[in-house]
Design an enzyme around this catalytic site. Structure first.
Site, PDB file in Angstrom:
ATOM      1  N   ARG A 113       0.853  -1.196   0.000  1.00 18.39           N
ATOM      2  CA  ARG A 113       0.000   0.000   0.000  1.00 18.39           C
ATOM      3  C   ARG A 113       0.888   1.246   0.000  1.00 18.39           C
ATOM      4  NH1 ARG A 113      -3.653   0.775   5.210  1.00 18.39           N
ATOM      5  NH2 ARG A 113      -1.581   1.252   5.943  1.00 18.39           N
ATOM      6  N   LYS A 150      -0.169 -15.684  14.248  1.00 13.89           N
ATOM      7  CA  LYS A 150      -0.680 -15.521  15.600  1.00 13.89           C
ATOM      8  C   LYS A 150      -0.854 -14.017  15.846  1.00 13.89           C
ATOM      9  CE  LYS A 150       1.622 -15.745  19.941  1.00 13.89           C
ATOM     10  NZ  LYS A 150       2.300 -14.465  19.938  1.00 13.89           N
ATOM     11  N   HIS A 202       5.173 -20.184  15.620  1.00 16.62           N
ATOM     12  CA  HIS A 202       6.576 -20.316  15.186  1.00 16.62           C
ATOM     13  C   HIS A 202       7.408 -21.179  16.131  1.00 16.62           C
ATOM     14  CE1 HIS A 202       7.600 -16.996  17.948  1.00 16.62           C
ATOM     15  NE2 HIS A 202       8.850 -17.387  17.830  1.00 16.62           N
ATOM     16  N   GLU A 238      12.427 -14.228  28.722  1.00 17.27           N
ATOM     17  CA  GLU A 238      12.980 -13.276  27.744  1.00 17.27           C
ATOM     18  C   GLU A 238      13.624 -12.099  28.469  1.00 17.27           C
ATOM     19  OE1 GLU A 238      10.612 -12.863  23.952  1.00 17.27           O
ATOM     20  OE2 GLU A 238       8.997 -13.029  25.411  1.00 17.27           O
ATOM     21  N   ASP A 285      -0.328 -13.921  24.805  1.00 21.76           N
ATOM     22  CA  ASP A 285       0.784 -13.806  23.868  1.00 21.76           C
ATOM     23  C   ASP A 285       1.611 -15.088  23.817  1.00 21.76           C
ATOM     24  OD1 ASP A 285       2.491 -12.317  22.102  1.00 21.76           O
ATOM     25  OD2 ASP A 285       3.925 -12.078  23.732  1.00 21.76           O
ATOM     26  N   HIS A 322       2.246 -20.694  22.293  1.00 26.91           N
ATOM     27  CA  HIS A 322       3.520 -21.416  22.269  1.00 26.91           C
ATOM     28  C   HIS A 322       3.658 -22.429  23.410  1.00 26.91           C
ATOM     29  CE1 HIS A 322       4.392 -18.405  19.374  1.00 26.91           C
ATOM     30  NE2 HIS A 322       4.783 -17.468  20.202  1.00 26.91           N
ATOM     31  N   LYS A 340      17.602 -14.787  28.656  1.00 25.26           N
ATOM     32  CA  LYS A 340      16.739 -15.311  27.603  1.00 25.26           C
ATOM     33  C   LYS A 340      17.014 -16.805  27.524  1.00 25.26           C
ATOM     34  CE  LYS A 340      15.943 -15.219  22.577  1.00 25.26           C
ATOM     35  NZ  LYS A 340      14.507 -15.265  22.528  1.00 25.26           N
TER      36      LYS A 340
HETATM   37  C1  BG6 Z   1       6.008 -14.060  19.876  1.00 25.91           C
HETATM   38  C2  BG6 Z   1       5.483 -13.154  20.937  1.00 25.91           C
HETATM   39  O1  BG6 Z   1       5.012 -14.913  19.412  1.00 25.91           O
HETATM   40  O2  BG6 Z   1       7.100 -14.828  20.402  1.00 25.91           O
HETATM   41  C3  BG6 Z   1       6.575 -12.248  21.464  1.00 25.91           C
HETATM   42  O3  BG6 Z   1       4.426 -12.374  20.405  1.00 25.91           O
HETATM   43  C4  BG6 Z   1       7.752 -13.067  21.934  1.00 25.91           C
HETATM   44  O4  BG6 Z   1       6.099 -11.434  22.521  1.00 25.91           O
HETATM   45  C5  BG6 Z   1       8.190 -14.043  20.856  1.00 25.91           C
HETATM   46  O5  BG6 Z   1       8.815 -12.176  22.248  1.00 25.91           O
HETATM   47  C6  BG6 Z   1       9.262 -14.983  21.391  1.00 25.91           C
HETATM   48  O6  BG6 Z   1       9.753 -15.723  20.321  1.00 25.91           O
HETATM   49  P1  BG6 Z   1      11.256 -16.245  20.304  1.00 25.91           P
HETATM   50  O7  BG6 Z   1      11.325 -17.083  19.080  1.00 25.91           O
HETATM   51  O8  BG6 Z   1      12.132 -15.043  20.278  1.00 25.91           O
HETATM   52  O9  BG6 Z   1      11.444 -17.028  21.559  1.00 25.91           O
END
Ligand code: BG6
Length: 498
Positions: free
Chosen positions: A57, A159, A189, A227, A246, A251, A356
């Site tokens: 766009r 998502k 993912h 994280e 989230d 996940h 993390k």
């Molecule tokens: C996403 C969330 O789906 O996954 C984020 O919306 C999160 O908030 C992320 O930070 C974490 O993914 P990864 O692959 O970095 O562990």
């Protein structure tokens, strides 16, 4: 090119396809999709005759190409783009201008696909705000782009899939009214991470696991995604979402189903998803009065993360100073079936924590009695830790004799690294897009799974909706005392990743 991708290249190359990206100027496209497509083209996971079509766009082709190129430089510096390589990649990019609510966009897209001739296969990737998923699928349908007369037509939905049970159901209905369930690929993912798929191999390719994998030997299981990042630029989304929606509903509950499911009869999409679904159905439902006892919600205050001062959640741009949104969430689940009765599954996740790290920790029961109890040291319960990221691998914690003329006990840690992140691990988006292109939906959530998981967290959402204040934790720490309470009866208590 990674060793892993080389291997995939040998086994399965996808047929030529048109890869259509809705939201081709957005963040996901820049950070994840384009870098993944460059690497996939490099190593043959995407057929060289494929084309990538961005629906864009308010930009002309030159501006869009520059944006893609800048994005690759910023988010994927490892994918070095000299002029020749860029020109080769750019020659595969096509652009369709238009808004998602403009009927003309879909007919222009249909014309472009027609002009591209031989490649009848198409993947439509919805890297767009969730409110547009249903409308985009309907637009594709009206333009005749969902019919699979000559090639496949598959739609990828990102998502979040709904914000609660009602909206997830409505979205399923909306999508299924214009496209068949077998053509819908709902991405999580985490399931694309190699270390997560490896969980299944650890479980079902090693005969020593199965006899131990049950309530007779296991005390509790903790599944965690910690994280260090904050909410970044996503205040608008995160304020309405929070950590439960989230991360946990998607996940972490997906990870739990892989850990807890029975062996599927075969490694096919529906056989695996049927077993995952059985786990979700066996999860004990929360009564409103259980929520306080079985969950933890907290929010980061200011602090220091990796040596840098960071602001409190409520001081982030776009966040209300009165916000009670949780940036840390934990839920204690119970699975009412023969294998898992009495074994708590504690799922927890948080932003701005000390490290993390994502792990699945299987804590075994204490030895039945201490044969060596004339000494000061007592054996600790064994633990098997599957490190998902960073640097995936397995750690087994055992007890061993101290060297010397003693039977004193020391803790022994056996580590088996799986692969190094930098060199061997394929990105989740490469794996998942390749699966879409080859029609393998094993790693994608089915409509019933998504609805069931929303149904389970619904009472928690309802209770948390009434919340006006929230516990705080200092950013960069594990200072969340409620976690010790939640895990009090688990051998070893709360497992803070080390
Ligand atoms: C996403 C969330 O789906 O996954 C984020 O919306 C999160 O908030 C992320 O930070 C974490 O993914 P990864 O692959 O970095 O562990």
């Amino acid at each position: 090119m990674s060793a892993q991708l080389d291997k995939r290249l040998c086994t399965e190359t996808a047929a030529p396809a048109n890869i259509v990206i809705f939201g081709a100027t957005g963040d996901l496209t820049k950070r994840k999709l384009m870098p993944a497509l460059v690497r996939m083209l490099d190593c043959g996971l995407v057929h060289p005759d494929s084309r990538i079509i961005g629906v864009v766009r308010d930009m002309d082709r030159g501006q869009w190409l520059q944006l893609v190129r800048d994005g690759l430089a910023e988010f994927s510096p490892a994918v070095s783009m000299d002029e020749d390589r860029w020109q080769t990649f750019a020659s595969r990019l096509r652009m369709v201008p238009g808004d998602l609510d403009d009927e003309g966009t879909y007919s222009r897209l249909a014309d472009t696909l027609e002009l591209l001739g031989g490649r009848k296969n198409a993947m439509f990737y919805c890297a767009i705000p969730p409110g547009w998923y249903g409308k985009t699928a309907a637009g594709l349908n009206r333009a005749g782009l969902t019919a699979q007369d000559e090639g496949y037509r598959r739609i990828v939905i990102e998502k979040p899939f709904g914000m609660d049970l009602a909206s997830a159901r409505a979205l399923n209905r909306e999508l299924q009214s214009v496209i068949d369930e077998s053509q819908i690929f709902r991405i999580d993912h985490y399931l694309g991470k190699e270390s997560v798929q490896n969980l299944l191999v650890y479980r079902f390719a090693n005969s020593i696991m199965e006899p131990l994998w049950n309530r007779n030997y296991i005390d509790s299981i903790q599944i965690s995604v910690a994280e260090t990042l904050g909410i970044e630029y996503r205040a608008k989304y995160y304020e309405n979402s929070g950590a439960l929606r989230d991360m946990i509903q998607s996940h972490l509950m997906q990870l739990m189903t892989l850990v807890a499911m029975e062996p599927p009869v075969e490694f096919t999409a529906d056989a695996v998803r049927d077993e995952k679904m059985k786990v979700l159905r066996a999860l004990r439902r929360f009564e409103p009065q259980d929520v306080t006892q079985q969950t933890v919600a907290a929010q980061y205050a200011s602090g220091r993360v990796n040596g840098d001062d960071v602001a409190a959640y409520v001081s982030e741009e776009g966040v209300s100073p009165e916000s009670a949104t949780e940036t840390f969430a934990a839920v204690r689940f119970h699975i009412d079936n023969w294998r898992w009765q009495g074994v708590p599954f504690i799922l927890w996740t948080g932003k701005r924590l000390q490290k993390k790290v994502s792990e699945v920790m299987i804590r075994f029961r204490n030895p039945p009695f201490n044969l060596f109890d004339n000494h000061a040291s007592v054996p600790a319960a064994n633990a098997l830790v599957f490190r998902l990221q960073p640097d995936g691998g397995v750690v087994l914690r055992m007890n061993a004799k101290m060297p010397g003329l003693t039977t004193d006990i020391q803790r022994l840690v056996m580590r088996a690294p799986y692969a190094s992140d930098a060199e061997e691990i394929a990105d989740a988006y490469e794996i998942l897009m390749h699966d879409v292109l080859t029609g393998d939906s094993t790693l994608f959530s089915r409509s019933d799974e998504v609805e069931e998981s929303w149904e389970i967290v619904e009472p928690i959402l309802a209770a948390w909706r009434e919340r006006f204040s929230i516990e705080r934790y200092r950013a960069g720490t594990w200072d969340i005392p409620a976690m010790d309470a939640l895990t009090r009866d688990c051998v070893g208590g709360w497992h803070r990743p080390s």
